[in-house]
Design a protein around this motif. Structure first.
Motif, PDB file in Angstrom:
ATOM      1  N   VAL A 454     -58.693  18.153  98.039  1.00 15.77           N
ATOM      2  CA  VAL A 454     -60.110  18.516  98.121  1.00 15.77           C
ATOM      3  C   VAL A 454     -60.933  17.549  97.285  1.00 15.77           C
ATOM      4  O   VAL A 454     -60.554  17.212  96.150  1.00 15.77           O
ATOM      5  CB  VAL A 454     -60.340  19.966  97.631  1.00 15.77           C
ATOM      6  CG1 VAL A 454     -61.824  20.243  97.373  1.00 15.77           C
ATOM      7  CG2 VAL A 454     -59.782  20.959  98.639  1.00 15.77           C
ATOM      8  N   VAL A 455     -62.060  17.093  97.834  1.00 15.05           N
ATOM      9  CA  VAL A 455     -63.059  16.327  97.082  1.00 15.05           C
ATOM     10  C   VAL A 455     -64.446  16.795  97.536  1.00 15.05           C
ATOM     11  O   VAL A 455     -64.562  17.569  98.491  1.00 15.05           O
ATOM     12  CB  VAL A 455     -62.930  14.795  97.294  1.00 15.05           C
ATOM     13  CG1 VAL A 455     -61.619  14.276  96.763  1.00 15.05           C
ATOM     14  CG2 VAL A 455     -63.096  14.429  98.757  1.00 15.05           C
ATOM     15  N   VAL A 466     -67.618  21.181  99.721  1.00 16.70           N
ATOM     16  CA  VAL A 466     -66.157  21.050  99.715  1.00 16.70           C
ATOM     17  C   VAL A 466     -65.674  20.411 101.009  1.00 16.70           C
ATOM     18  O   VAL A 466     -65.943  20.923 102.108  1.00 16.70           O
ATOM     19  CB  VAL A 466     -65.484  22.418  99.522  1.00 16.70           C
ATOM     20  CG1 VAL A 466     -63.970  22.311  99.750  1.00 16.70           C
ATOM     21  CG2 VAL A 466     -65.764  22.971  98.135  1.00 16.70           C
ATOM     22  N   TRP A 467     -64.982  19.280 100.857  1.00 17.62           N
ATOM     23  CA  TRP A 467     -64.260  18.643 101.971  1.00 17.62           C
ATOM     24  C   TRP A 467     -62.779  18.822 101.689  1.00 17.62           C
ATOM     25  O   TRP A 467     -62.310  18.543 100.578  1.00 17.62           O
ATOM     26  CB  TRP A 467     -64.589  17.157 102.073  1.00 17.62           C
ATOM     27  CG  TRP A 467     -63.759  16.415 103.095  1.00 17.62           C
ATOM     28  CD1 TRP A 467     -64.068  16.196 104.399  1.00 17.62           C
ATOM     29  CD2 TRP A 467     -62.464  15.808 102.885  1.00 17.62           C
ATOM     30  NE1 TRP A 467     -63.069  15.489 105.029  1.00 17.62           N
ATOM     31  CE2 TRP A 467     -62.058  15.242 104.124  1.00 17.62           C
ATOM     32  CE3 TRP A 467     -61.606  15.697 101.803  1.00 17.62           C
ATOM     33  CZ2 TRP A 467     -60.854  14.568 104.290  1.00 17.62           C
ATOM     34  CZ3 TRP A 467     -60.396  15.037 101.944  1.00 17.62           C
ATOM     35  CH2 TRP A 467     -60.032  14.480 103.185  1.00 17.62           C
ATOM     36  N   ALA A 468     -62.032  19.270 102.691  1.00 20.34           N
ATOM     37  CA  ALA A 468     -60.587  19.485 102.527  1.00 20.34           C
ATOM     38  C   ALA A 468     -59.813  18.670 103.552  1.00 20.34           C
ATOM     39  O   ALA A 468     -60.120  18.707 104.746  1.00 20.34           O
ATOM     40  CB  ALA A 468     -60.245  20.962 102.670  1.00 20.34           C
ATOM     41  N   GLY A 469     -58.852  17.926 103.085  1.00 23.05           N
ATOM     42  CA  GLY A 469     -57.890  17.245 103.953  1.00 23.05           C
ATOM     43  C   GLY A 469     -56.594  18.023 103.924  1.00 23.05           C
ATOM     44  O   GLY A 469     -56.024  18.272 102.847  1.00 23.05           O
ATOM     45  N   VAL A 504     -63.547  20.025 107.058  1.00 25.60           N
ATOM     46  CA  VAL A 504     -62.088  20.007 107.016  1.00 25.60           C
ATOM     47  C   VAL A 504     -61.548  19.026 108.043  1.00 25.60           C
ATOM     48  O   VAL A 504     -62.149  18.830 109.106  1.00 25.60           O
ATOM     49  CB  VAL A 504     -61.508  21.427 107.270  1.00 25.60           C
ATOM     50  CG1 VAL A 504     -61.846  21.917 108.670  1.00 25.60           C
ATOM     51  CG2 VAL A 504     -60.005  21.465 107.027  1.00 25.60           C
ATOM     52  N   GLU A 505     -60.439  18.395 107.703  1.00 20.51           N
ATOM     53  CA  GLU A 505     -59.785  17.449 108.608  1.00 20.51           C
ATOM     54  C   GLU A 505     -58.275  17.573 108.443  1.00 20.51           C
ATOM     55  O   GLU A 505     -57.787  17.908 107.354  1.00 20.51           O
ATOM     56  CB  GLU A 505     -60.193  16.009 108.295  1.00 20.51           C
ATOM     57  CG  GLU A 505     -61.656  15.697 108.516  1.00 20.51           C
ATOM     58  CD  GLU A 505     -62.000  14.288 108.077  1.00 20.51           C
ATOM     59  OE1 GLU A 505     -61.111  13.407 108.165  1.00 20.51           O
ATOM     60  OE2 GLU A 505     -63.138  14.063 107.632  1.00 20.51           O
ATOM     61  N   VAL A 506     -57.555  17.286 109.507  1.00 20.73           N
ATOM     62  CA  VAL A 506     -56.107  17.152 109.425  1.00 20.73           C
ATOM     63  C   VAL A 506     -55.797  15.718 108.992  1.00 20.73           C
ATOM     64  O   VAL A 506     -56.344  14.764 109.558  1.00 20.73           O
ATOM     65  CB  VAL A 506     -55.435  17.459 110.772  1.00 20.73           C
ATOM     66  CG1 VAL A 506     -53.937  17.156 110.703  1.00 20.73           C
ATOM     67  CG2 VAL A 506     -55.650  18.915 111.152  1.00 20.73           C
ATOM     68  N   VAL A 510     -51.281  13.384 101.801  1.00 16.96           N
ATOM     69  CA  VAL A 510     -52.202  13.317 100.674  1.00 16.96           C
ATOM     70  C   VAL A 510     -51.973  11.992  99.953  1.00 16.96           C
ATOM     71  O   VAL A 510     -50.834  11.691  99.563  1.00 16.96           O
ATOM     72  CB  VAL A 510     -51.979  14.495  99.702  1.00 16.96           C
ATOM     73  CG1 VAL A 510     -52.796  14.309  98.423  1.00 16.96           C
ATOM     74  CG2 VAL A 510     -52.329  15.810 100.377  1.00 16.96           C
ATOM     75  N   PRO A 511     -53.022  11.176  99.777  1.00 19.97           N
ATOM     76  CA  PRO A 511     -52.823   9.920  99.027  1.00 19.97           C
ATOM     77  C   PRO A 511     -52.470  10.232  97.582  1.00 19.97           C
ATOM     78  O   PRO A 511     -53.103  11.080  96.947  1.00 19.97           O
ATOM     79  CB  PRO A 511     -54.194   9.227  99.136  1.00 19.97           C
ATOM     80  CG  PRO A 511     -55.171  10.326  99.412  1.00 19.97           C
ATOM     81  CD  PRO A 511     -54.428  11.361 100.200  1.00 19.97           C
ATOM     82  N   ARG A 512     -51.462   9.560  97.079  1.00 22.74           N
ATOM     83  CA  ARG A 512     -50.992   9.852  95.722  1.00 22.74           C
ATOM     84  C   ARG A 512     -50.784   8.569  94.937  1.00 22.74           C
ATOM     85  O   ARG A 512     -50.538   7.505  95.495  1.00 22.74           O
ATOM     86  CB  ARG A 512     -49.681  10.651  95.755  1.00 22.74           C
ATOM     87  CG  ARG A 512     -49.837  12.031  96.384  1.00 22.74           C
ATOM     88  CD  ARG A 512     -48.566  12.865  96.257  1.00 22.74           C
ATOM     89  NE  ARG A 512     -48.734  14.167  96.895  1.00 22.74           N
ATOM     90  CZ  ARG A 512     -49.292  15.221  96.304  1.00 22.74           C
ATOM     91  NH1 ARG A 512     -49.724  15.119  95.066  1.00 22.74           N
ATOM     92  NH2 ARG A 512     -49.415  16.366  96.950  1.00 22.74           N
ATOM     93  N   THR A 513     -50.859   8.707  93.605  1.00 20.44           N
ATOM     94  CA  THR A 513     -50.542   7.611  92.696  1.00 20.44           C
ATOM     95  C   THR A 513     -49.026   7.427  92.674  1.00 20.44           C
ATOM     96  O   THR A 513     -48.281   8.280  93.168  1.00 20.44           O
ATOM     97  CB  THR A 513     -51.039   7.920  91.278  1.00 20.44           C
ATOM     98  OG1 THR A 513     -50.268   9.012  90.750  1.00 20.44           O
ATOM     99  CG2 THR A 513     -52.521   8.305  91.282  1.00 20.44           C
TER     100      THR A 513
END
Length: 537
Positions: A454-455, A466-469, A504-506, A510-513
């Motif tokens: 979420v960002v 709220v935007w949720a991927g 919301v989007e599919v 999730v991008p991760r470090t």
């Protein structure tokens, strides 16, 4: 608070002490074999002698890649024993990040695997301090040009070389730098954190106490990298370490059963996958796999980022042992809080480890707030870093020794800490603070969700929405849009008006470090660019 004591020893002396107490005991076990404490200590001596001979002085900085291998432990303690400072090099980072780390720390010798060595060779013109690149994983001696195989580097040391101080510790100053660890850079360029011998030895003792480690413990590290908190705490307590490089969590559990592991250290992203794999099949009865036979785990321990309460409950139910979370960061050596393995309070990160104080302060006035009131978390204790590389100012540690973490949270009456989010990650909707992590936990409770992020989507009226991927467990199932709508409706029923999911989007993943934390900075940038383009259309 009872006075917390820890050994007044330099970091490498923890290994020497373990080798004296239990020379034949297994220190580290990998797929290729086991290494005893005496063997590991002897290997550290050899590295210390090499660095003393190669550098000719103390106080230099040596880049060491923290690969999940016993050799890292020997290089790590050997570098410190030589009177020089370990600069931890993440072998998963790319060229730009690698150059930043080595240039900022002014690394003079690098001991790294072949792939990292190739990147350093390409970047050597930008690294004028780097005098030698040693390849640690080339048993056949074939290495990139302008690098040296490990065996050759060690064999160059004259047979008469005695090593630093007769192979005693390279320092008596416990406040000198032992290790430089770079932050993950989720809120800007990674910063070099200076950690002293005192910081690391104290935190090793704190972790061992908080996690219940002793000489009869067997820790299984199911992590992509060799984290020094697990290395130091195990060596401090004389525990046997098992390193699992297989990313499959079920395979790691089988190894835990076969090795008699008592403590299972896992990455939250992998534990989430394991929880999804063992989730009961509601339509066909309990279709979960059976836990491996022979498990003697006392706890599964997760850290680095949050493990959702739903995943925590699923794993505890399936394995029949507590799933424990903690809280820390590079600046804290790294652990500050840990749930009690005997009574973990789900949703919290536990109480402070021994010798540590925690308070929450108002974001504006910086005055401590009451229990259950939200503010910035501050920590004080012997594990608080000495400072950042190149930072001559006061930094985030005030005159009273309180370190401002940049995390938002609150305390309950028992001093248990609950985290809300990172200061840079939260955003406002109609002047109400929205925690992406809190919204993610609600979304992740839905069994159709594999993971989510979420960002804030910029909004000229409300501030941000709220935007949720969402990553779906069955992304190709029919009726995808209906499934997504249903997930949002169910989540919004449990969220406050200002937390409502409005976009919301599919997404595929999730991008991760490199250490598994959601990489929100790049995602926010992308979302802001899309919002600006949409507004201009």
């Amino acid at each position: 608070m009872p006075r917390f004591t820890y050994p007044e020893l330099p970091l490498d002396a923890l290994l020497r002490r373990a080798a004296v107490r239990d020379p034949g005991g297994c220190a580290v076990r990998t797929a290729s074999g086991s290494v005893t404490f005496a063997e590991l200590d002897d290997r550290a001596d050899r590295y210390a002698t090499y660095l003393e001979h190669r550098l000719g002085r103390r106080g230099a900085r040596v880049g060491v890649a923290n690969v999940l291998d016993a050799e890292f432990a020997a290089v790590y303690y050997g570098t410190v024993r030589s009177g020089n400072t370990v600069v931890l090099v993440n072998p998963l980072i790319k060229e730009a990040g690698l150059v930043h780390v080595c240039a900022t720390a002014r690394v003079e010798v690098a001991l790294v695997p072949g792939e990292t060595a190739e990147l350093l060779v390409k970047a050597q013109e930008r690294l004028p301090d780097l005098a030698e690149i040693v390849v640690t994983d080339a048993p056949d001696g074939v290495v990139p040009a302008d690098t040296v195989p490990l065996a050759v580097a060690l064999d160059r040391v004259p047979a008469t070389a005695q090593g630093p101080a007769g192979l005693g510790s390279g320092t008596t100053d416990l406040d000198a730098d032992a290790c430089i660890q770079f932050t993950t850079g989720t809120t800007g360029l990674p910063r070099g954190v200076r950690l002293s011998h005192r910081n690391l030895v104290a935190n090793a003792a704190q972790i061992a106490h908080a996690h219940g480690l002793g000489s009869d413990s067997v820790t299984l590290n199911h992590l992509p990298l060799y984290h020094t908190m697990h290395l130091n705490s195990a060596v401090y307590s004389g525990a046997h370490q098992v390193l699992c490089a297989d990313p499959d969590p079920l395979a790691a559990l089988r190894l835990a059963a076969g090795s008699g592991a008592t403590h299972f250290y896992g990455l939250p992203a992998r534990l989430h996958r394991l929880a999804a794999a063992v989730r009961p099949d509601g339509e066909q009865g309990d279709g979960r796999p059976v836990p491996p036979t022979g498990l003697r785990l006392t706890a599964v321990l997760s850290g680095g980022t949050a493990l959702s309460p739903a995943a925590t409950r699923q794993l505890q139910d399936w394995l029949g042992v507590p799933v424990v979370q903690g809280y820390g960061m590079a600046e804290l050596s790294p652990l500050a809080h840990s749930q009690d393995p005997r009574h973990p309070l789900t949703g919290s990160v536990g109480g402070p480890v021994p010798g540590t104080e925690c308070r929450v302060v108002d974001l504006a006035s910086r005055v401590p707030v009451d229990v259950y009131s939200t503010g910035e978390v501050q920590i004080r204790g012997p594990q608080v870093m000495t400072g950042y590389l190149g930072d001559d100012g006061p930094g985030p540690v005030d005159a009273g020794g309180w370190f401002s973490t940049g995390d938002i949270g609150y305390l309950n009456p028992d001093g248990i800490l609950f985290l809300v989010d990172r200061l840079g990650d939260v955003f406002k909707y109609d002047n109400e603070l929205v925690s992406p992590t809190a919204v993610e936990r609600i979304i992740a409770d839905d069994p159709r969700v594999a993971e989510c992020v979420v960002v804030g989507w910029p909004d000229p009226v409300h501030g941000a929405r709220v935007w949720a991927g969402i990553v779906l467990c069955e992304p190709t199932a029919p009726g995808l849009l209906d499934v997504l709508d249903s997930i949002v409706v169910q989540a919004n029923d449990r969220l406050a008006p200002f937390e409502q999911i409005r976009r919301v989007e599919v997404i595929d993943a999730v991008p991760r470090t490199p250490v598994g934390k959601p990489e929100r900075r790049g995602l926010r940038r992308s979302i802001h660019e899309r919002a600006a383009a949409e507004a201009a259309a």
